[in-house]
Design an enzyme around this catalytic site. Structure first.
Site, short mmCIF file in Angstrom:
data_model
loop_
_atom_site.label_atom_id
_atom_site.label_comp_id
_atom_site.label_asym_id
_atom_site.label_seq_id
_atom_site.Cartn_x
_atom_site.Cartn_y
_atom_site.Cartn_z
N TYR A 156 9.70 -5.62 -15.47
CA TYR A 156 9.97 -5.87 -14.05
C TYR A 156 9.62 -4.64 -13.23
O TYR A 156 8.94 -4.73 -12.20
CB TYR A 156 11.45 -6.23 -13.89
CG TYR A 156 11.88 -6.54 -12.48
CD1 TYR A 156 11.67 -7.80 -11.92
CD2 TYR A 156 12.52 -5.58 -11.69
CE1 TYR A 156 12.08 -8.10 -10.64
CE2 TYR A 156 12.93 -5.86 -10.40
CZ TYR A 156 12.71 -7.13 -9.89
OH TYR A 156 13.11 -7.41 -8.61
N LYS A 160 6.78 -4.22 -10.28
CA LYS A 160 7.16 -3.94 -8.89
C LYS A 160 6.50 -2.66 -8.38
O LYS A 160 6.09 -2.59 -7.21
CB LYS A 160 8.67 -3.87 -8.77
CG LYS A 160 9.37 -5.21 -8.97
CD LYS A 160 8.92 -6.25 -7.94
CE LYS A 160 9.63 -7.57 -8.10
NZ LYS A 160 9.27 -8.55 -7.06
#
Length: 279
Positions: A156, A160
């Site tokens: 993640y 990002k």
């Protein structure tokens, strides 16, 4: 309010949580909204909510990891609503928790595919029409791990951070032609994604700090990000194109400080340097 009257907004991941709130706020400000996600009944519920408030919206079932599906979605949007003035990439996945050597490789990569590749696909599909008209705004949602290490959320976090850099690259490529890109961090919001972090065995084991944050009262209302993104759509923060804005920001203070932030090259993904503001 009708600041966004006669505009078309596309919101991905708009079936629930933050995305639904963003779609609702865009409609409240006068935009016609295309709500995108993989789950038809959820985006249809969002559209029904918009229509119940007197707004106009359509539901478009789409898998953002499939470029042909994204192309078809944007072709339908153009046909039914007109070209997009605003694109909000809110879709996201965070399923791989734990140290890298314990994460399932397929799950880890799937987070990256949905978050990063999906954002690339929608930006690629939206940009040509925006560039042809000489105007448009794109908002890409970022989050935990964008500017700092996130050891047990590496997939993640990597996606990002990459979205932040993609936003900068996109903005630097398009701003001279009237198209601006922004990154927005909504903050810690209680959503289905965070529920999995709180209650799954992997989440309890590897992300106990999430529960502690909620226990400490950290729970940002999704309306904060939605109102900020409506301001971006209306041009209020154009000076900060290519940079990070946050749901926790006081928007009036941010407006007063934005010239100084831009001049200092703040709110950007950079190597640390003396006097440079970090994300």
């Amino acid at each position: 309010m009708t600041r966004l009257k006669d505009s078309v907004a596309v919101v991905t991941g708009g079936g629930r949580g933050i995305g639904r709130e963003i779609a609702l706020q865009q409609a409240r400000e006068g935009a016609t909204v295309a709500v995108l996600a993989r789950t038809a009944n959820e985006i249809e519920q969002t559209v029904s909510l918009i229509q119940s408030e007197g707004g106009r919206a359509i539901a478009v079932t789409t898998d953002v990891t499939e470029y042909s599906a994204v192309e078809s979605a944007f072709a339908r949007i153009v046909s039914e609503l007109g070209p997009a003035d605003m694109l909000v990439n809110n879709h996201g996945s965070f399923q791989a928790f734990g140290p890298i050597w314990e994460c399932d490789p397929v799950t880890w990569w799937r987070d990256v595919e949905i978050n990063l590749q999906g954002t690339f696909h929608t930006c690629r599909a939206a940009c040509p029409a925006m560039l042809a008209r000489g105007s448009g705004r794109i908002v890409n949602l970022v989050g935990g791990g964008t500017g700092n290490s996130f050891p047990h959320g590496s997939g993640y976090a990597s996606s990002k951070a990459a979205i932040m850099r993609l936003t900068e690259c996109l903005n630097d490529t398009t701003i001279a032609h009237g198209v601006r890109a922004f990154a927005v961090d909504p903050g810690l919001v209680r959503t289905e994604m965070t529920e999995k972090q709180l209650f799954s065995e992997a989440g309890k084991t590897y992300l106990p700090g999430i529960q502690q944050l909620f226990d400490d009262g950290v729970n940002i209302a999704p309306s904060r990000a939605a109102l900020l993104i409506a301001d971006i759509a209306a041009g209020r923060f154009d000076v900060l194109a290519g940079r990070l804005l946050r749901g926790v920001d006081d928007r009036d203070v941010l407006e007063k400080e934005m010239d100084a932030l831009a001049k200092a090259d703040g709110r950007a993904l950079r190597f640390s340097a003396i006097g440079q503001q970090k994300l």
